[in-house]
Design an enzyme around this catalytic site. Structure first.
Site, PDB file in Angstrom:
ATOM      1  N   GLU A 113      51.957  48.814  60.996  1.00 43.19           N
ATOM      2  CA  GLU A 113      53.071  48.152  61.690  1.00 43.19           C
ATOM      3  C   GLU A 113      53.861  47.310  60.699  1.00 43.19           C
ATOM      4  OE1 GLU A 113      55.075  47.948  63.999  1.00 43.19           O
ATOM      5  OE2 GLU A 113      54.274  46.901  65.748  1.00 43.19           O
ATOM      6  N   ASP A 121      54.707  39.767  65.660  1.00 38.63           N
ATOM      7  CA  ASP A 121      55.467  38.561  66.002  1.00 38.63           C
ATOM      8  C   ASP A 121      54.747  37.881  67.176  1.00 38.63           C
ATOM      9  OD1 ASP A 121      57.397  36.740  66.786  1.00 38.63           O
ATOM     10  OD2 ASP A 121      59.039  38.139  66.904  1.00 38.63           O
ATOM     11  N   PHE A 135      64.230  35.502  62.164  1.00 36.24           N
ATOM     12  CA  PHE A 135      64.425  36.939  62.349  1.00 36.24           C
ATOM     13  C   PHE A 135      64.778  37.561  60.999  1.00 36.24           C
ATOM     14  CE2 PHE A 135      66.038  40.967  63.749  1.00 36.24           C
ATOM     15  CZ  PHE A 135      65.153  41.271  64.771  1.00 36.24           C
TER      16      PHE A 135
HETATM   17  P1  IMP Z   1      55.831  41.672  68.850  1.00 33.35           P
HETATM   18  O1  IMP Z   1      55.476  42.572  70.009  1.00 33.35           O
HETATM   19  O2  IMP Z   1      56.584  40.450  69.296  1.00 33.35           O
HETATM   20  O3  IMP Z   1      54.654  41.331  67.979  1.00 33.35           O
HETATM   21  O4  IMP Z   1      56.870  42.426  67.948  1.00 33.35           O
HETATM   22  C1  IMP Z   1      56.612  43.630  67.419  1.00 33.35           C
HETATM   23  C2  IMP Z   1      57.896  44.392  67.077  1.00 33.35           C
HETATM   24  O5  IMP Z   1      59.082  43.602  67.241  1.00 33.35           O
HETATM   25  C3  IMP Z   1      57.899  44.784  65.641  1.00 33.35           C
HETATM   26  O6  IMP Z   1      57.293  46.018  65.450  1.00 33.35           O
HETATM   27  C4  IMP Z   1      59.381  44.845  65.321  1.00 33.35           C
HETATM   28  O7  IMP Z   1      59.896  46.108  65.663  1.00 33.35           O
HETATM   29  C5  IMP Z   1      60.012  43.816  66.215  1.00 33.35           C
HETATM   30  N1  IMP Z   1      60.251  42.531  65.507  1.00 33.35           N
HETATM   31  C6  IMP Z   1      59.640  41.349  65.715  1.00 33.35           C
HETATM   32  N2  IMP Z   1      60.121  40.387  64.899  1.00 33.35           N
HETATM   33  C7  IMP Z   1      61.067  40.982  64.141  1.00 33.35           C
HETATM   34  C8  IMP Z   1      61.928  40.517  63.080  1.00 33.35           C
HETATM   35  O8  IMP Z   1      61.907  39.344  62.628  1.00 33.35           O
HETATM   36  N3  IMP Z   1      62.765  41.450  62.549  1.00 33.35           N
HETATM   37  C9  IMP Z   1      62.820  42.738  62.985  1.00 33.35           C
HETATM   38  N4  IMP Z   1      62.033  43.213  63.953  1.00 33.35           N
HETATM   39  C10 IMP Z   1      61.161  42.345  64.536  1.00 33.35           C
END
Ligand code: IMP
Length: 223
Positions: A125, A129, A190
């Protein structure tokens, strides 16, 4: 297990004129958070650690598209030096709109999970986040609630499931899940580049960069 992720401090950023950035991206990023050289060195080390973990075991990588593709490709390159044989597949999920997680996990047609049965699966991955995607309570296609990708792949009976993520964001929105291997611990900003996008833009920025306010506006999805 993997070494501690490299800690990128809250203010640790480089000016755009300190590293080579393609001209077309200059207005869209405000600073460089992790230069590509450092990313590359870290991935080489992660590949060594992955190999140690899977000595004398089969290894099957599952690349999470599209953001994980660049990381996956470089990781695979280094794994070739160490690992006798490994297989891989791709899965595409979508749960993000702009810079917000929607809480809905969608597998895109063409994702092939039949191959992972009885394999030691390593999910690749780009970034963890909130960790909703990996281990949250997600709606699949707006209907069924599942516990995230780890639970989803478990239905295909792999021998084991671990996760490697290039980035781990320090955010109070995290559900507490931590990947087994992580490259860098980053502040709650971000980021784009090295495969990571903002509404399908800026994946091609060579370094991991902080998106500019103007780019956020420019590439915003209008309702
Ligand atoms: P989570 O489910 O919040 O952990 O986020 C997972 C997905 O969100 C990642 O695989 C990314 O595709 C997207 N994502 C989260 N934070 C960022 C960022 O800072 N930049 C770009 N994509 C992000």
């Amino acid at each position: 297990m993997g070494s501690e992720p490299i800690f990128i401090g809250d203010g640790a950023e480089y000016d755009l004129n300190q590293f080579k950035v393609p001209k077309k991206y200059i207005e869209d990023v405000s600073s460089i958070m992790i230069p590509s050289g450092l990313i590359n060195n870290r991935i080489e080390k992660l590949a060594e650690e992955v190999n140690e973990e899977y000595t004398n075991k089969n290894l099957h990588l599952l690349c999470v598209l599209k953001g994980g593709l660049q990381f996956f490709s470089d990781l695979m390159h280094f794994l070739e030096y160490y690992n006798e044989s490994f297989g891989y597949d791709f899965i595409q999920l979508s749960s993000y709109k702009g810079d917000k997680s929607t809480g809905k996990l969608k597998t895109i047609p063409g994702s092939n999970l039949e191959n992972i049965t009885n394999k030691n699966l390593l999910i690749v991955e780009d970034i963890v986040d909130t960790a909703q995607t990996m281990a949250g309570k997600n709606y699949v296609e707006g209907e069924k609630i599942i516990g995230g990708l780890i639970e989803m792949v478990d239905n295909y009976n792999p021998s084991s499931v671990k996760v490697i993520s290039l980035l781990l964001k320090r955010t109070d929105k995290s559900n507490g899940y931590k990947p087994d291997f992580a490259g860098f611990s980053i502040p709650d900003k971000f980021v784009v580049g090295y495969g990571l996008d903002y509404n399908e833009n800026l994946r091609g920025v060579p370094h991991i960069c902080v998106i500019s306010d103007s780019a956020k506006k420019k590439y915003e999805i209008k309702k």
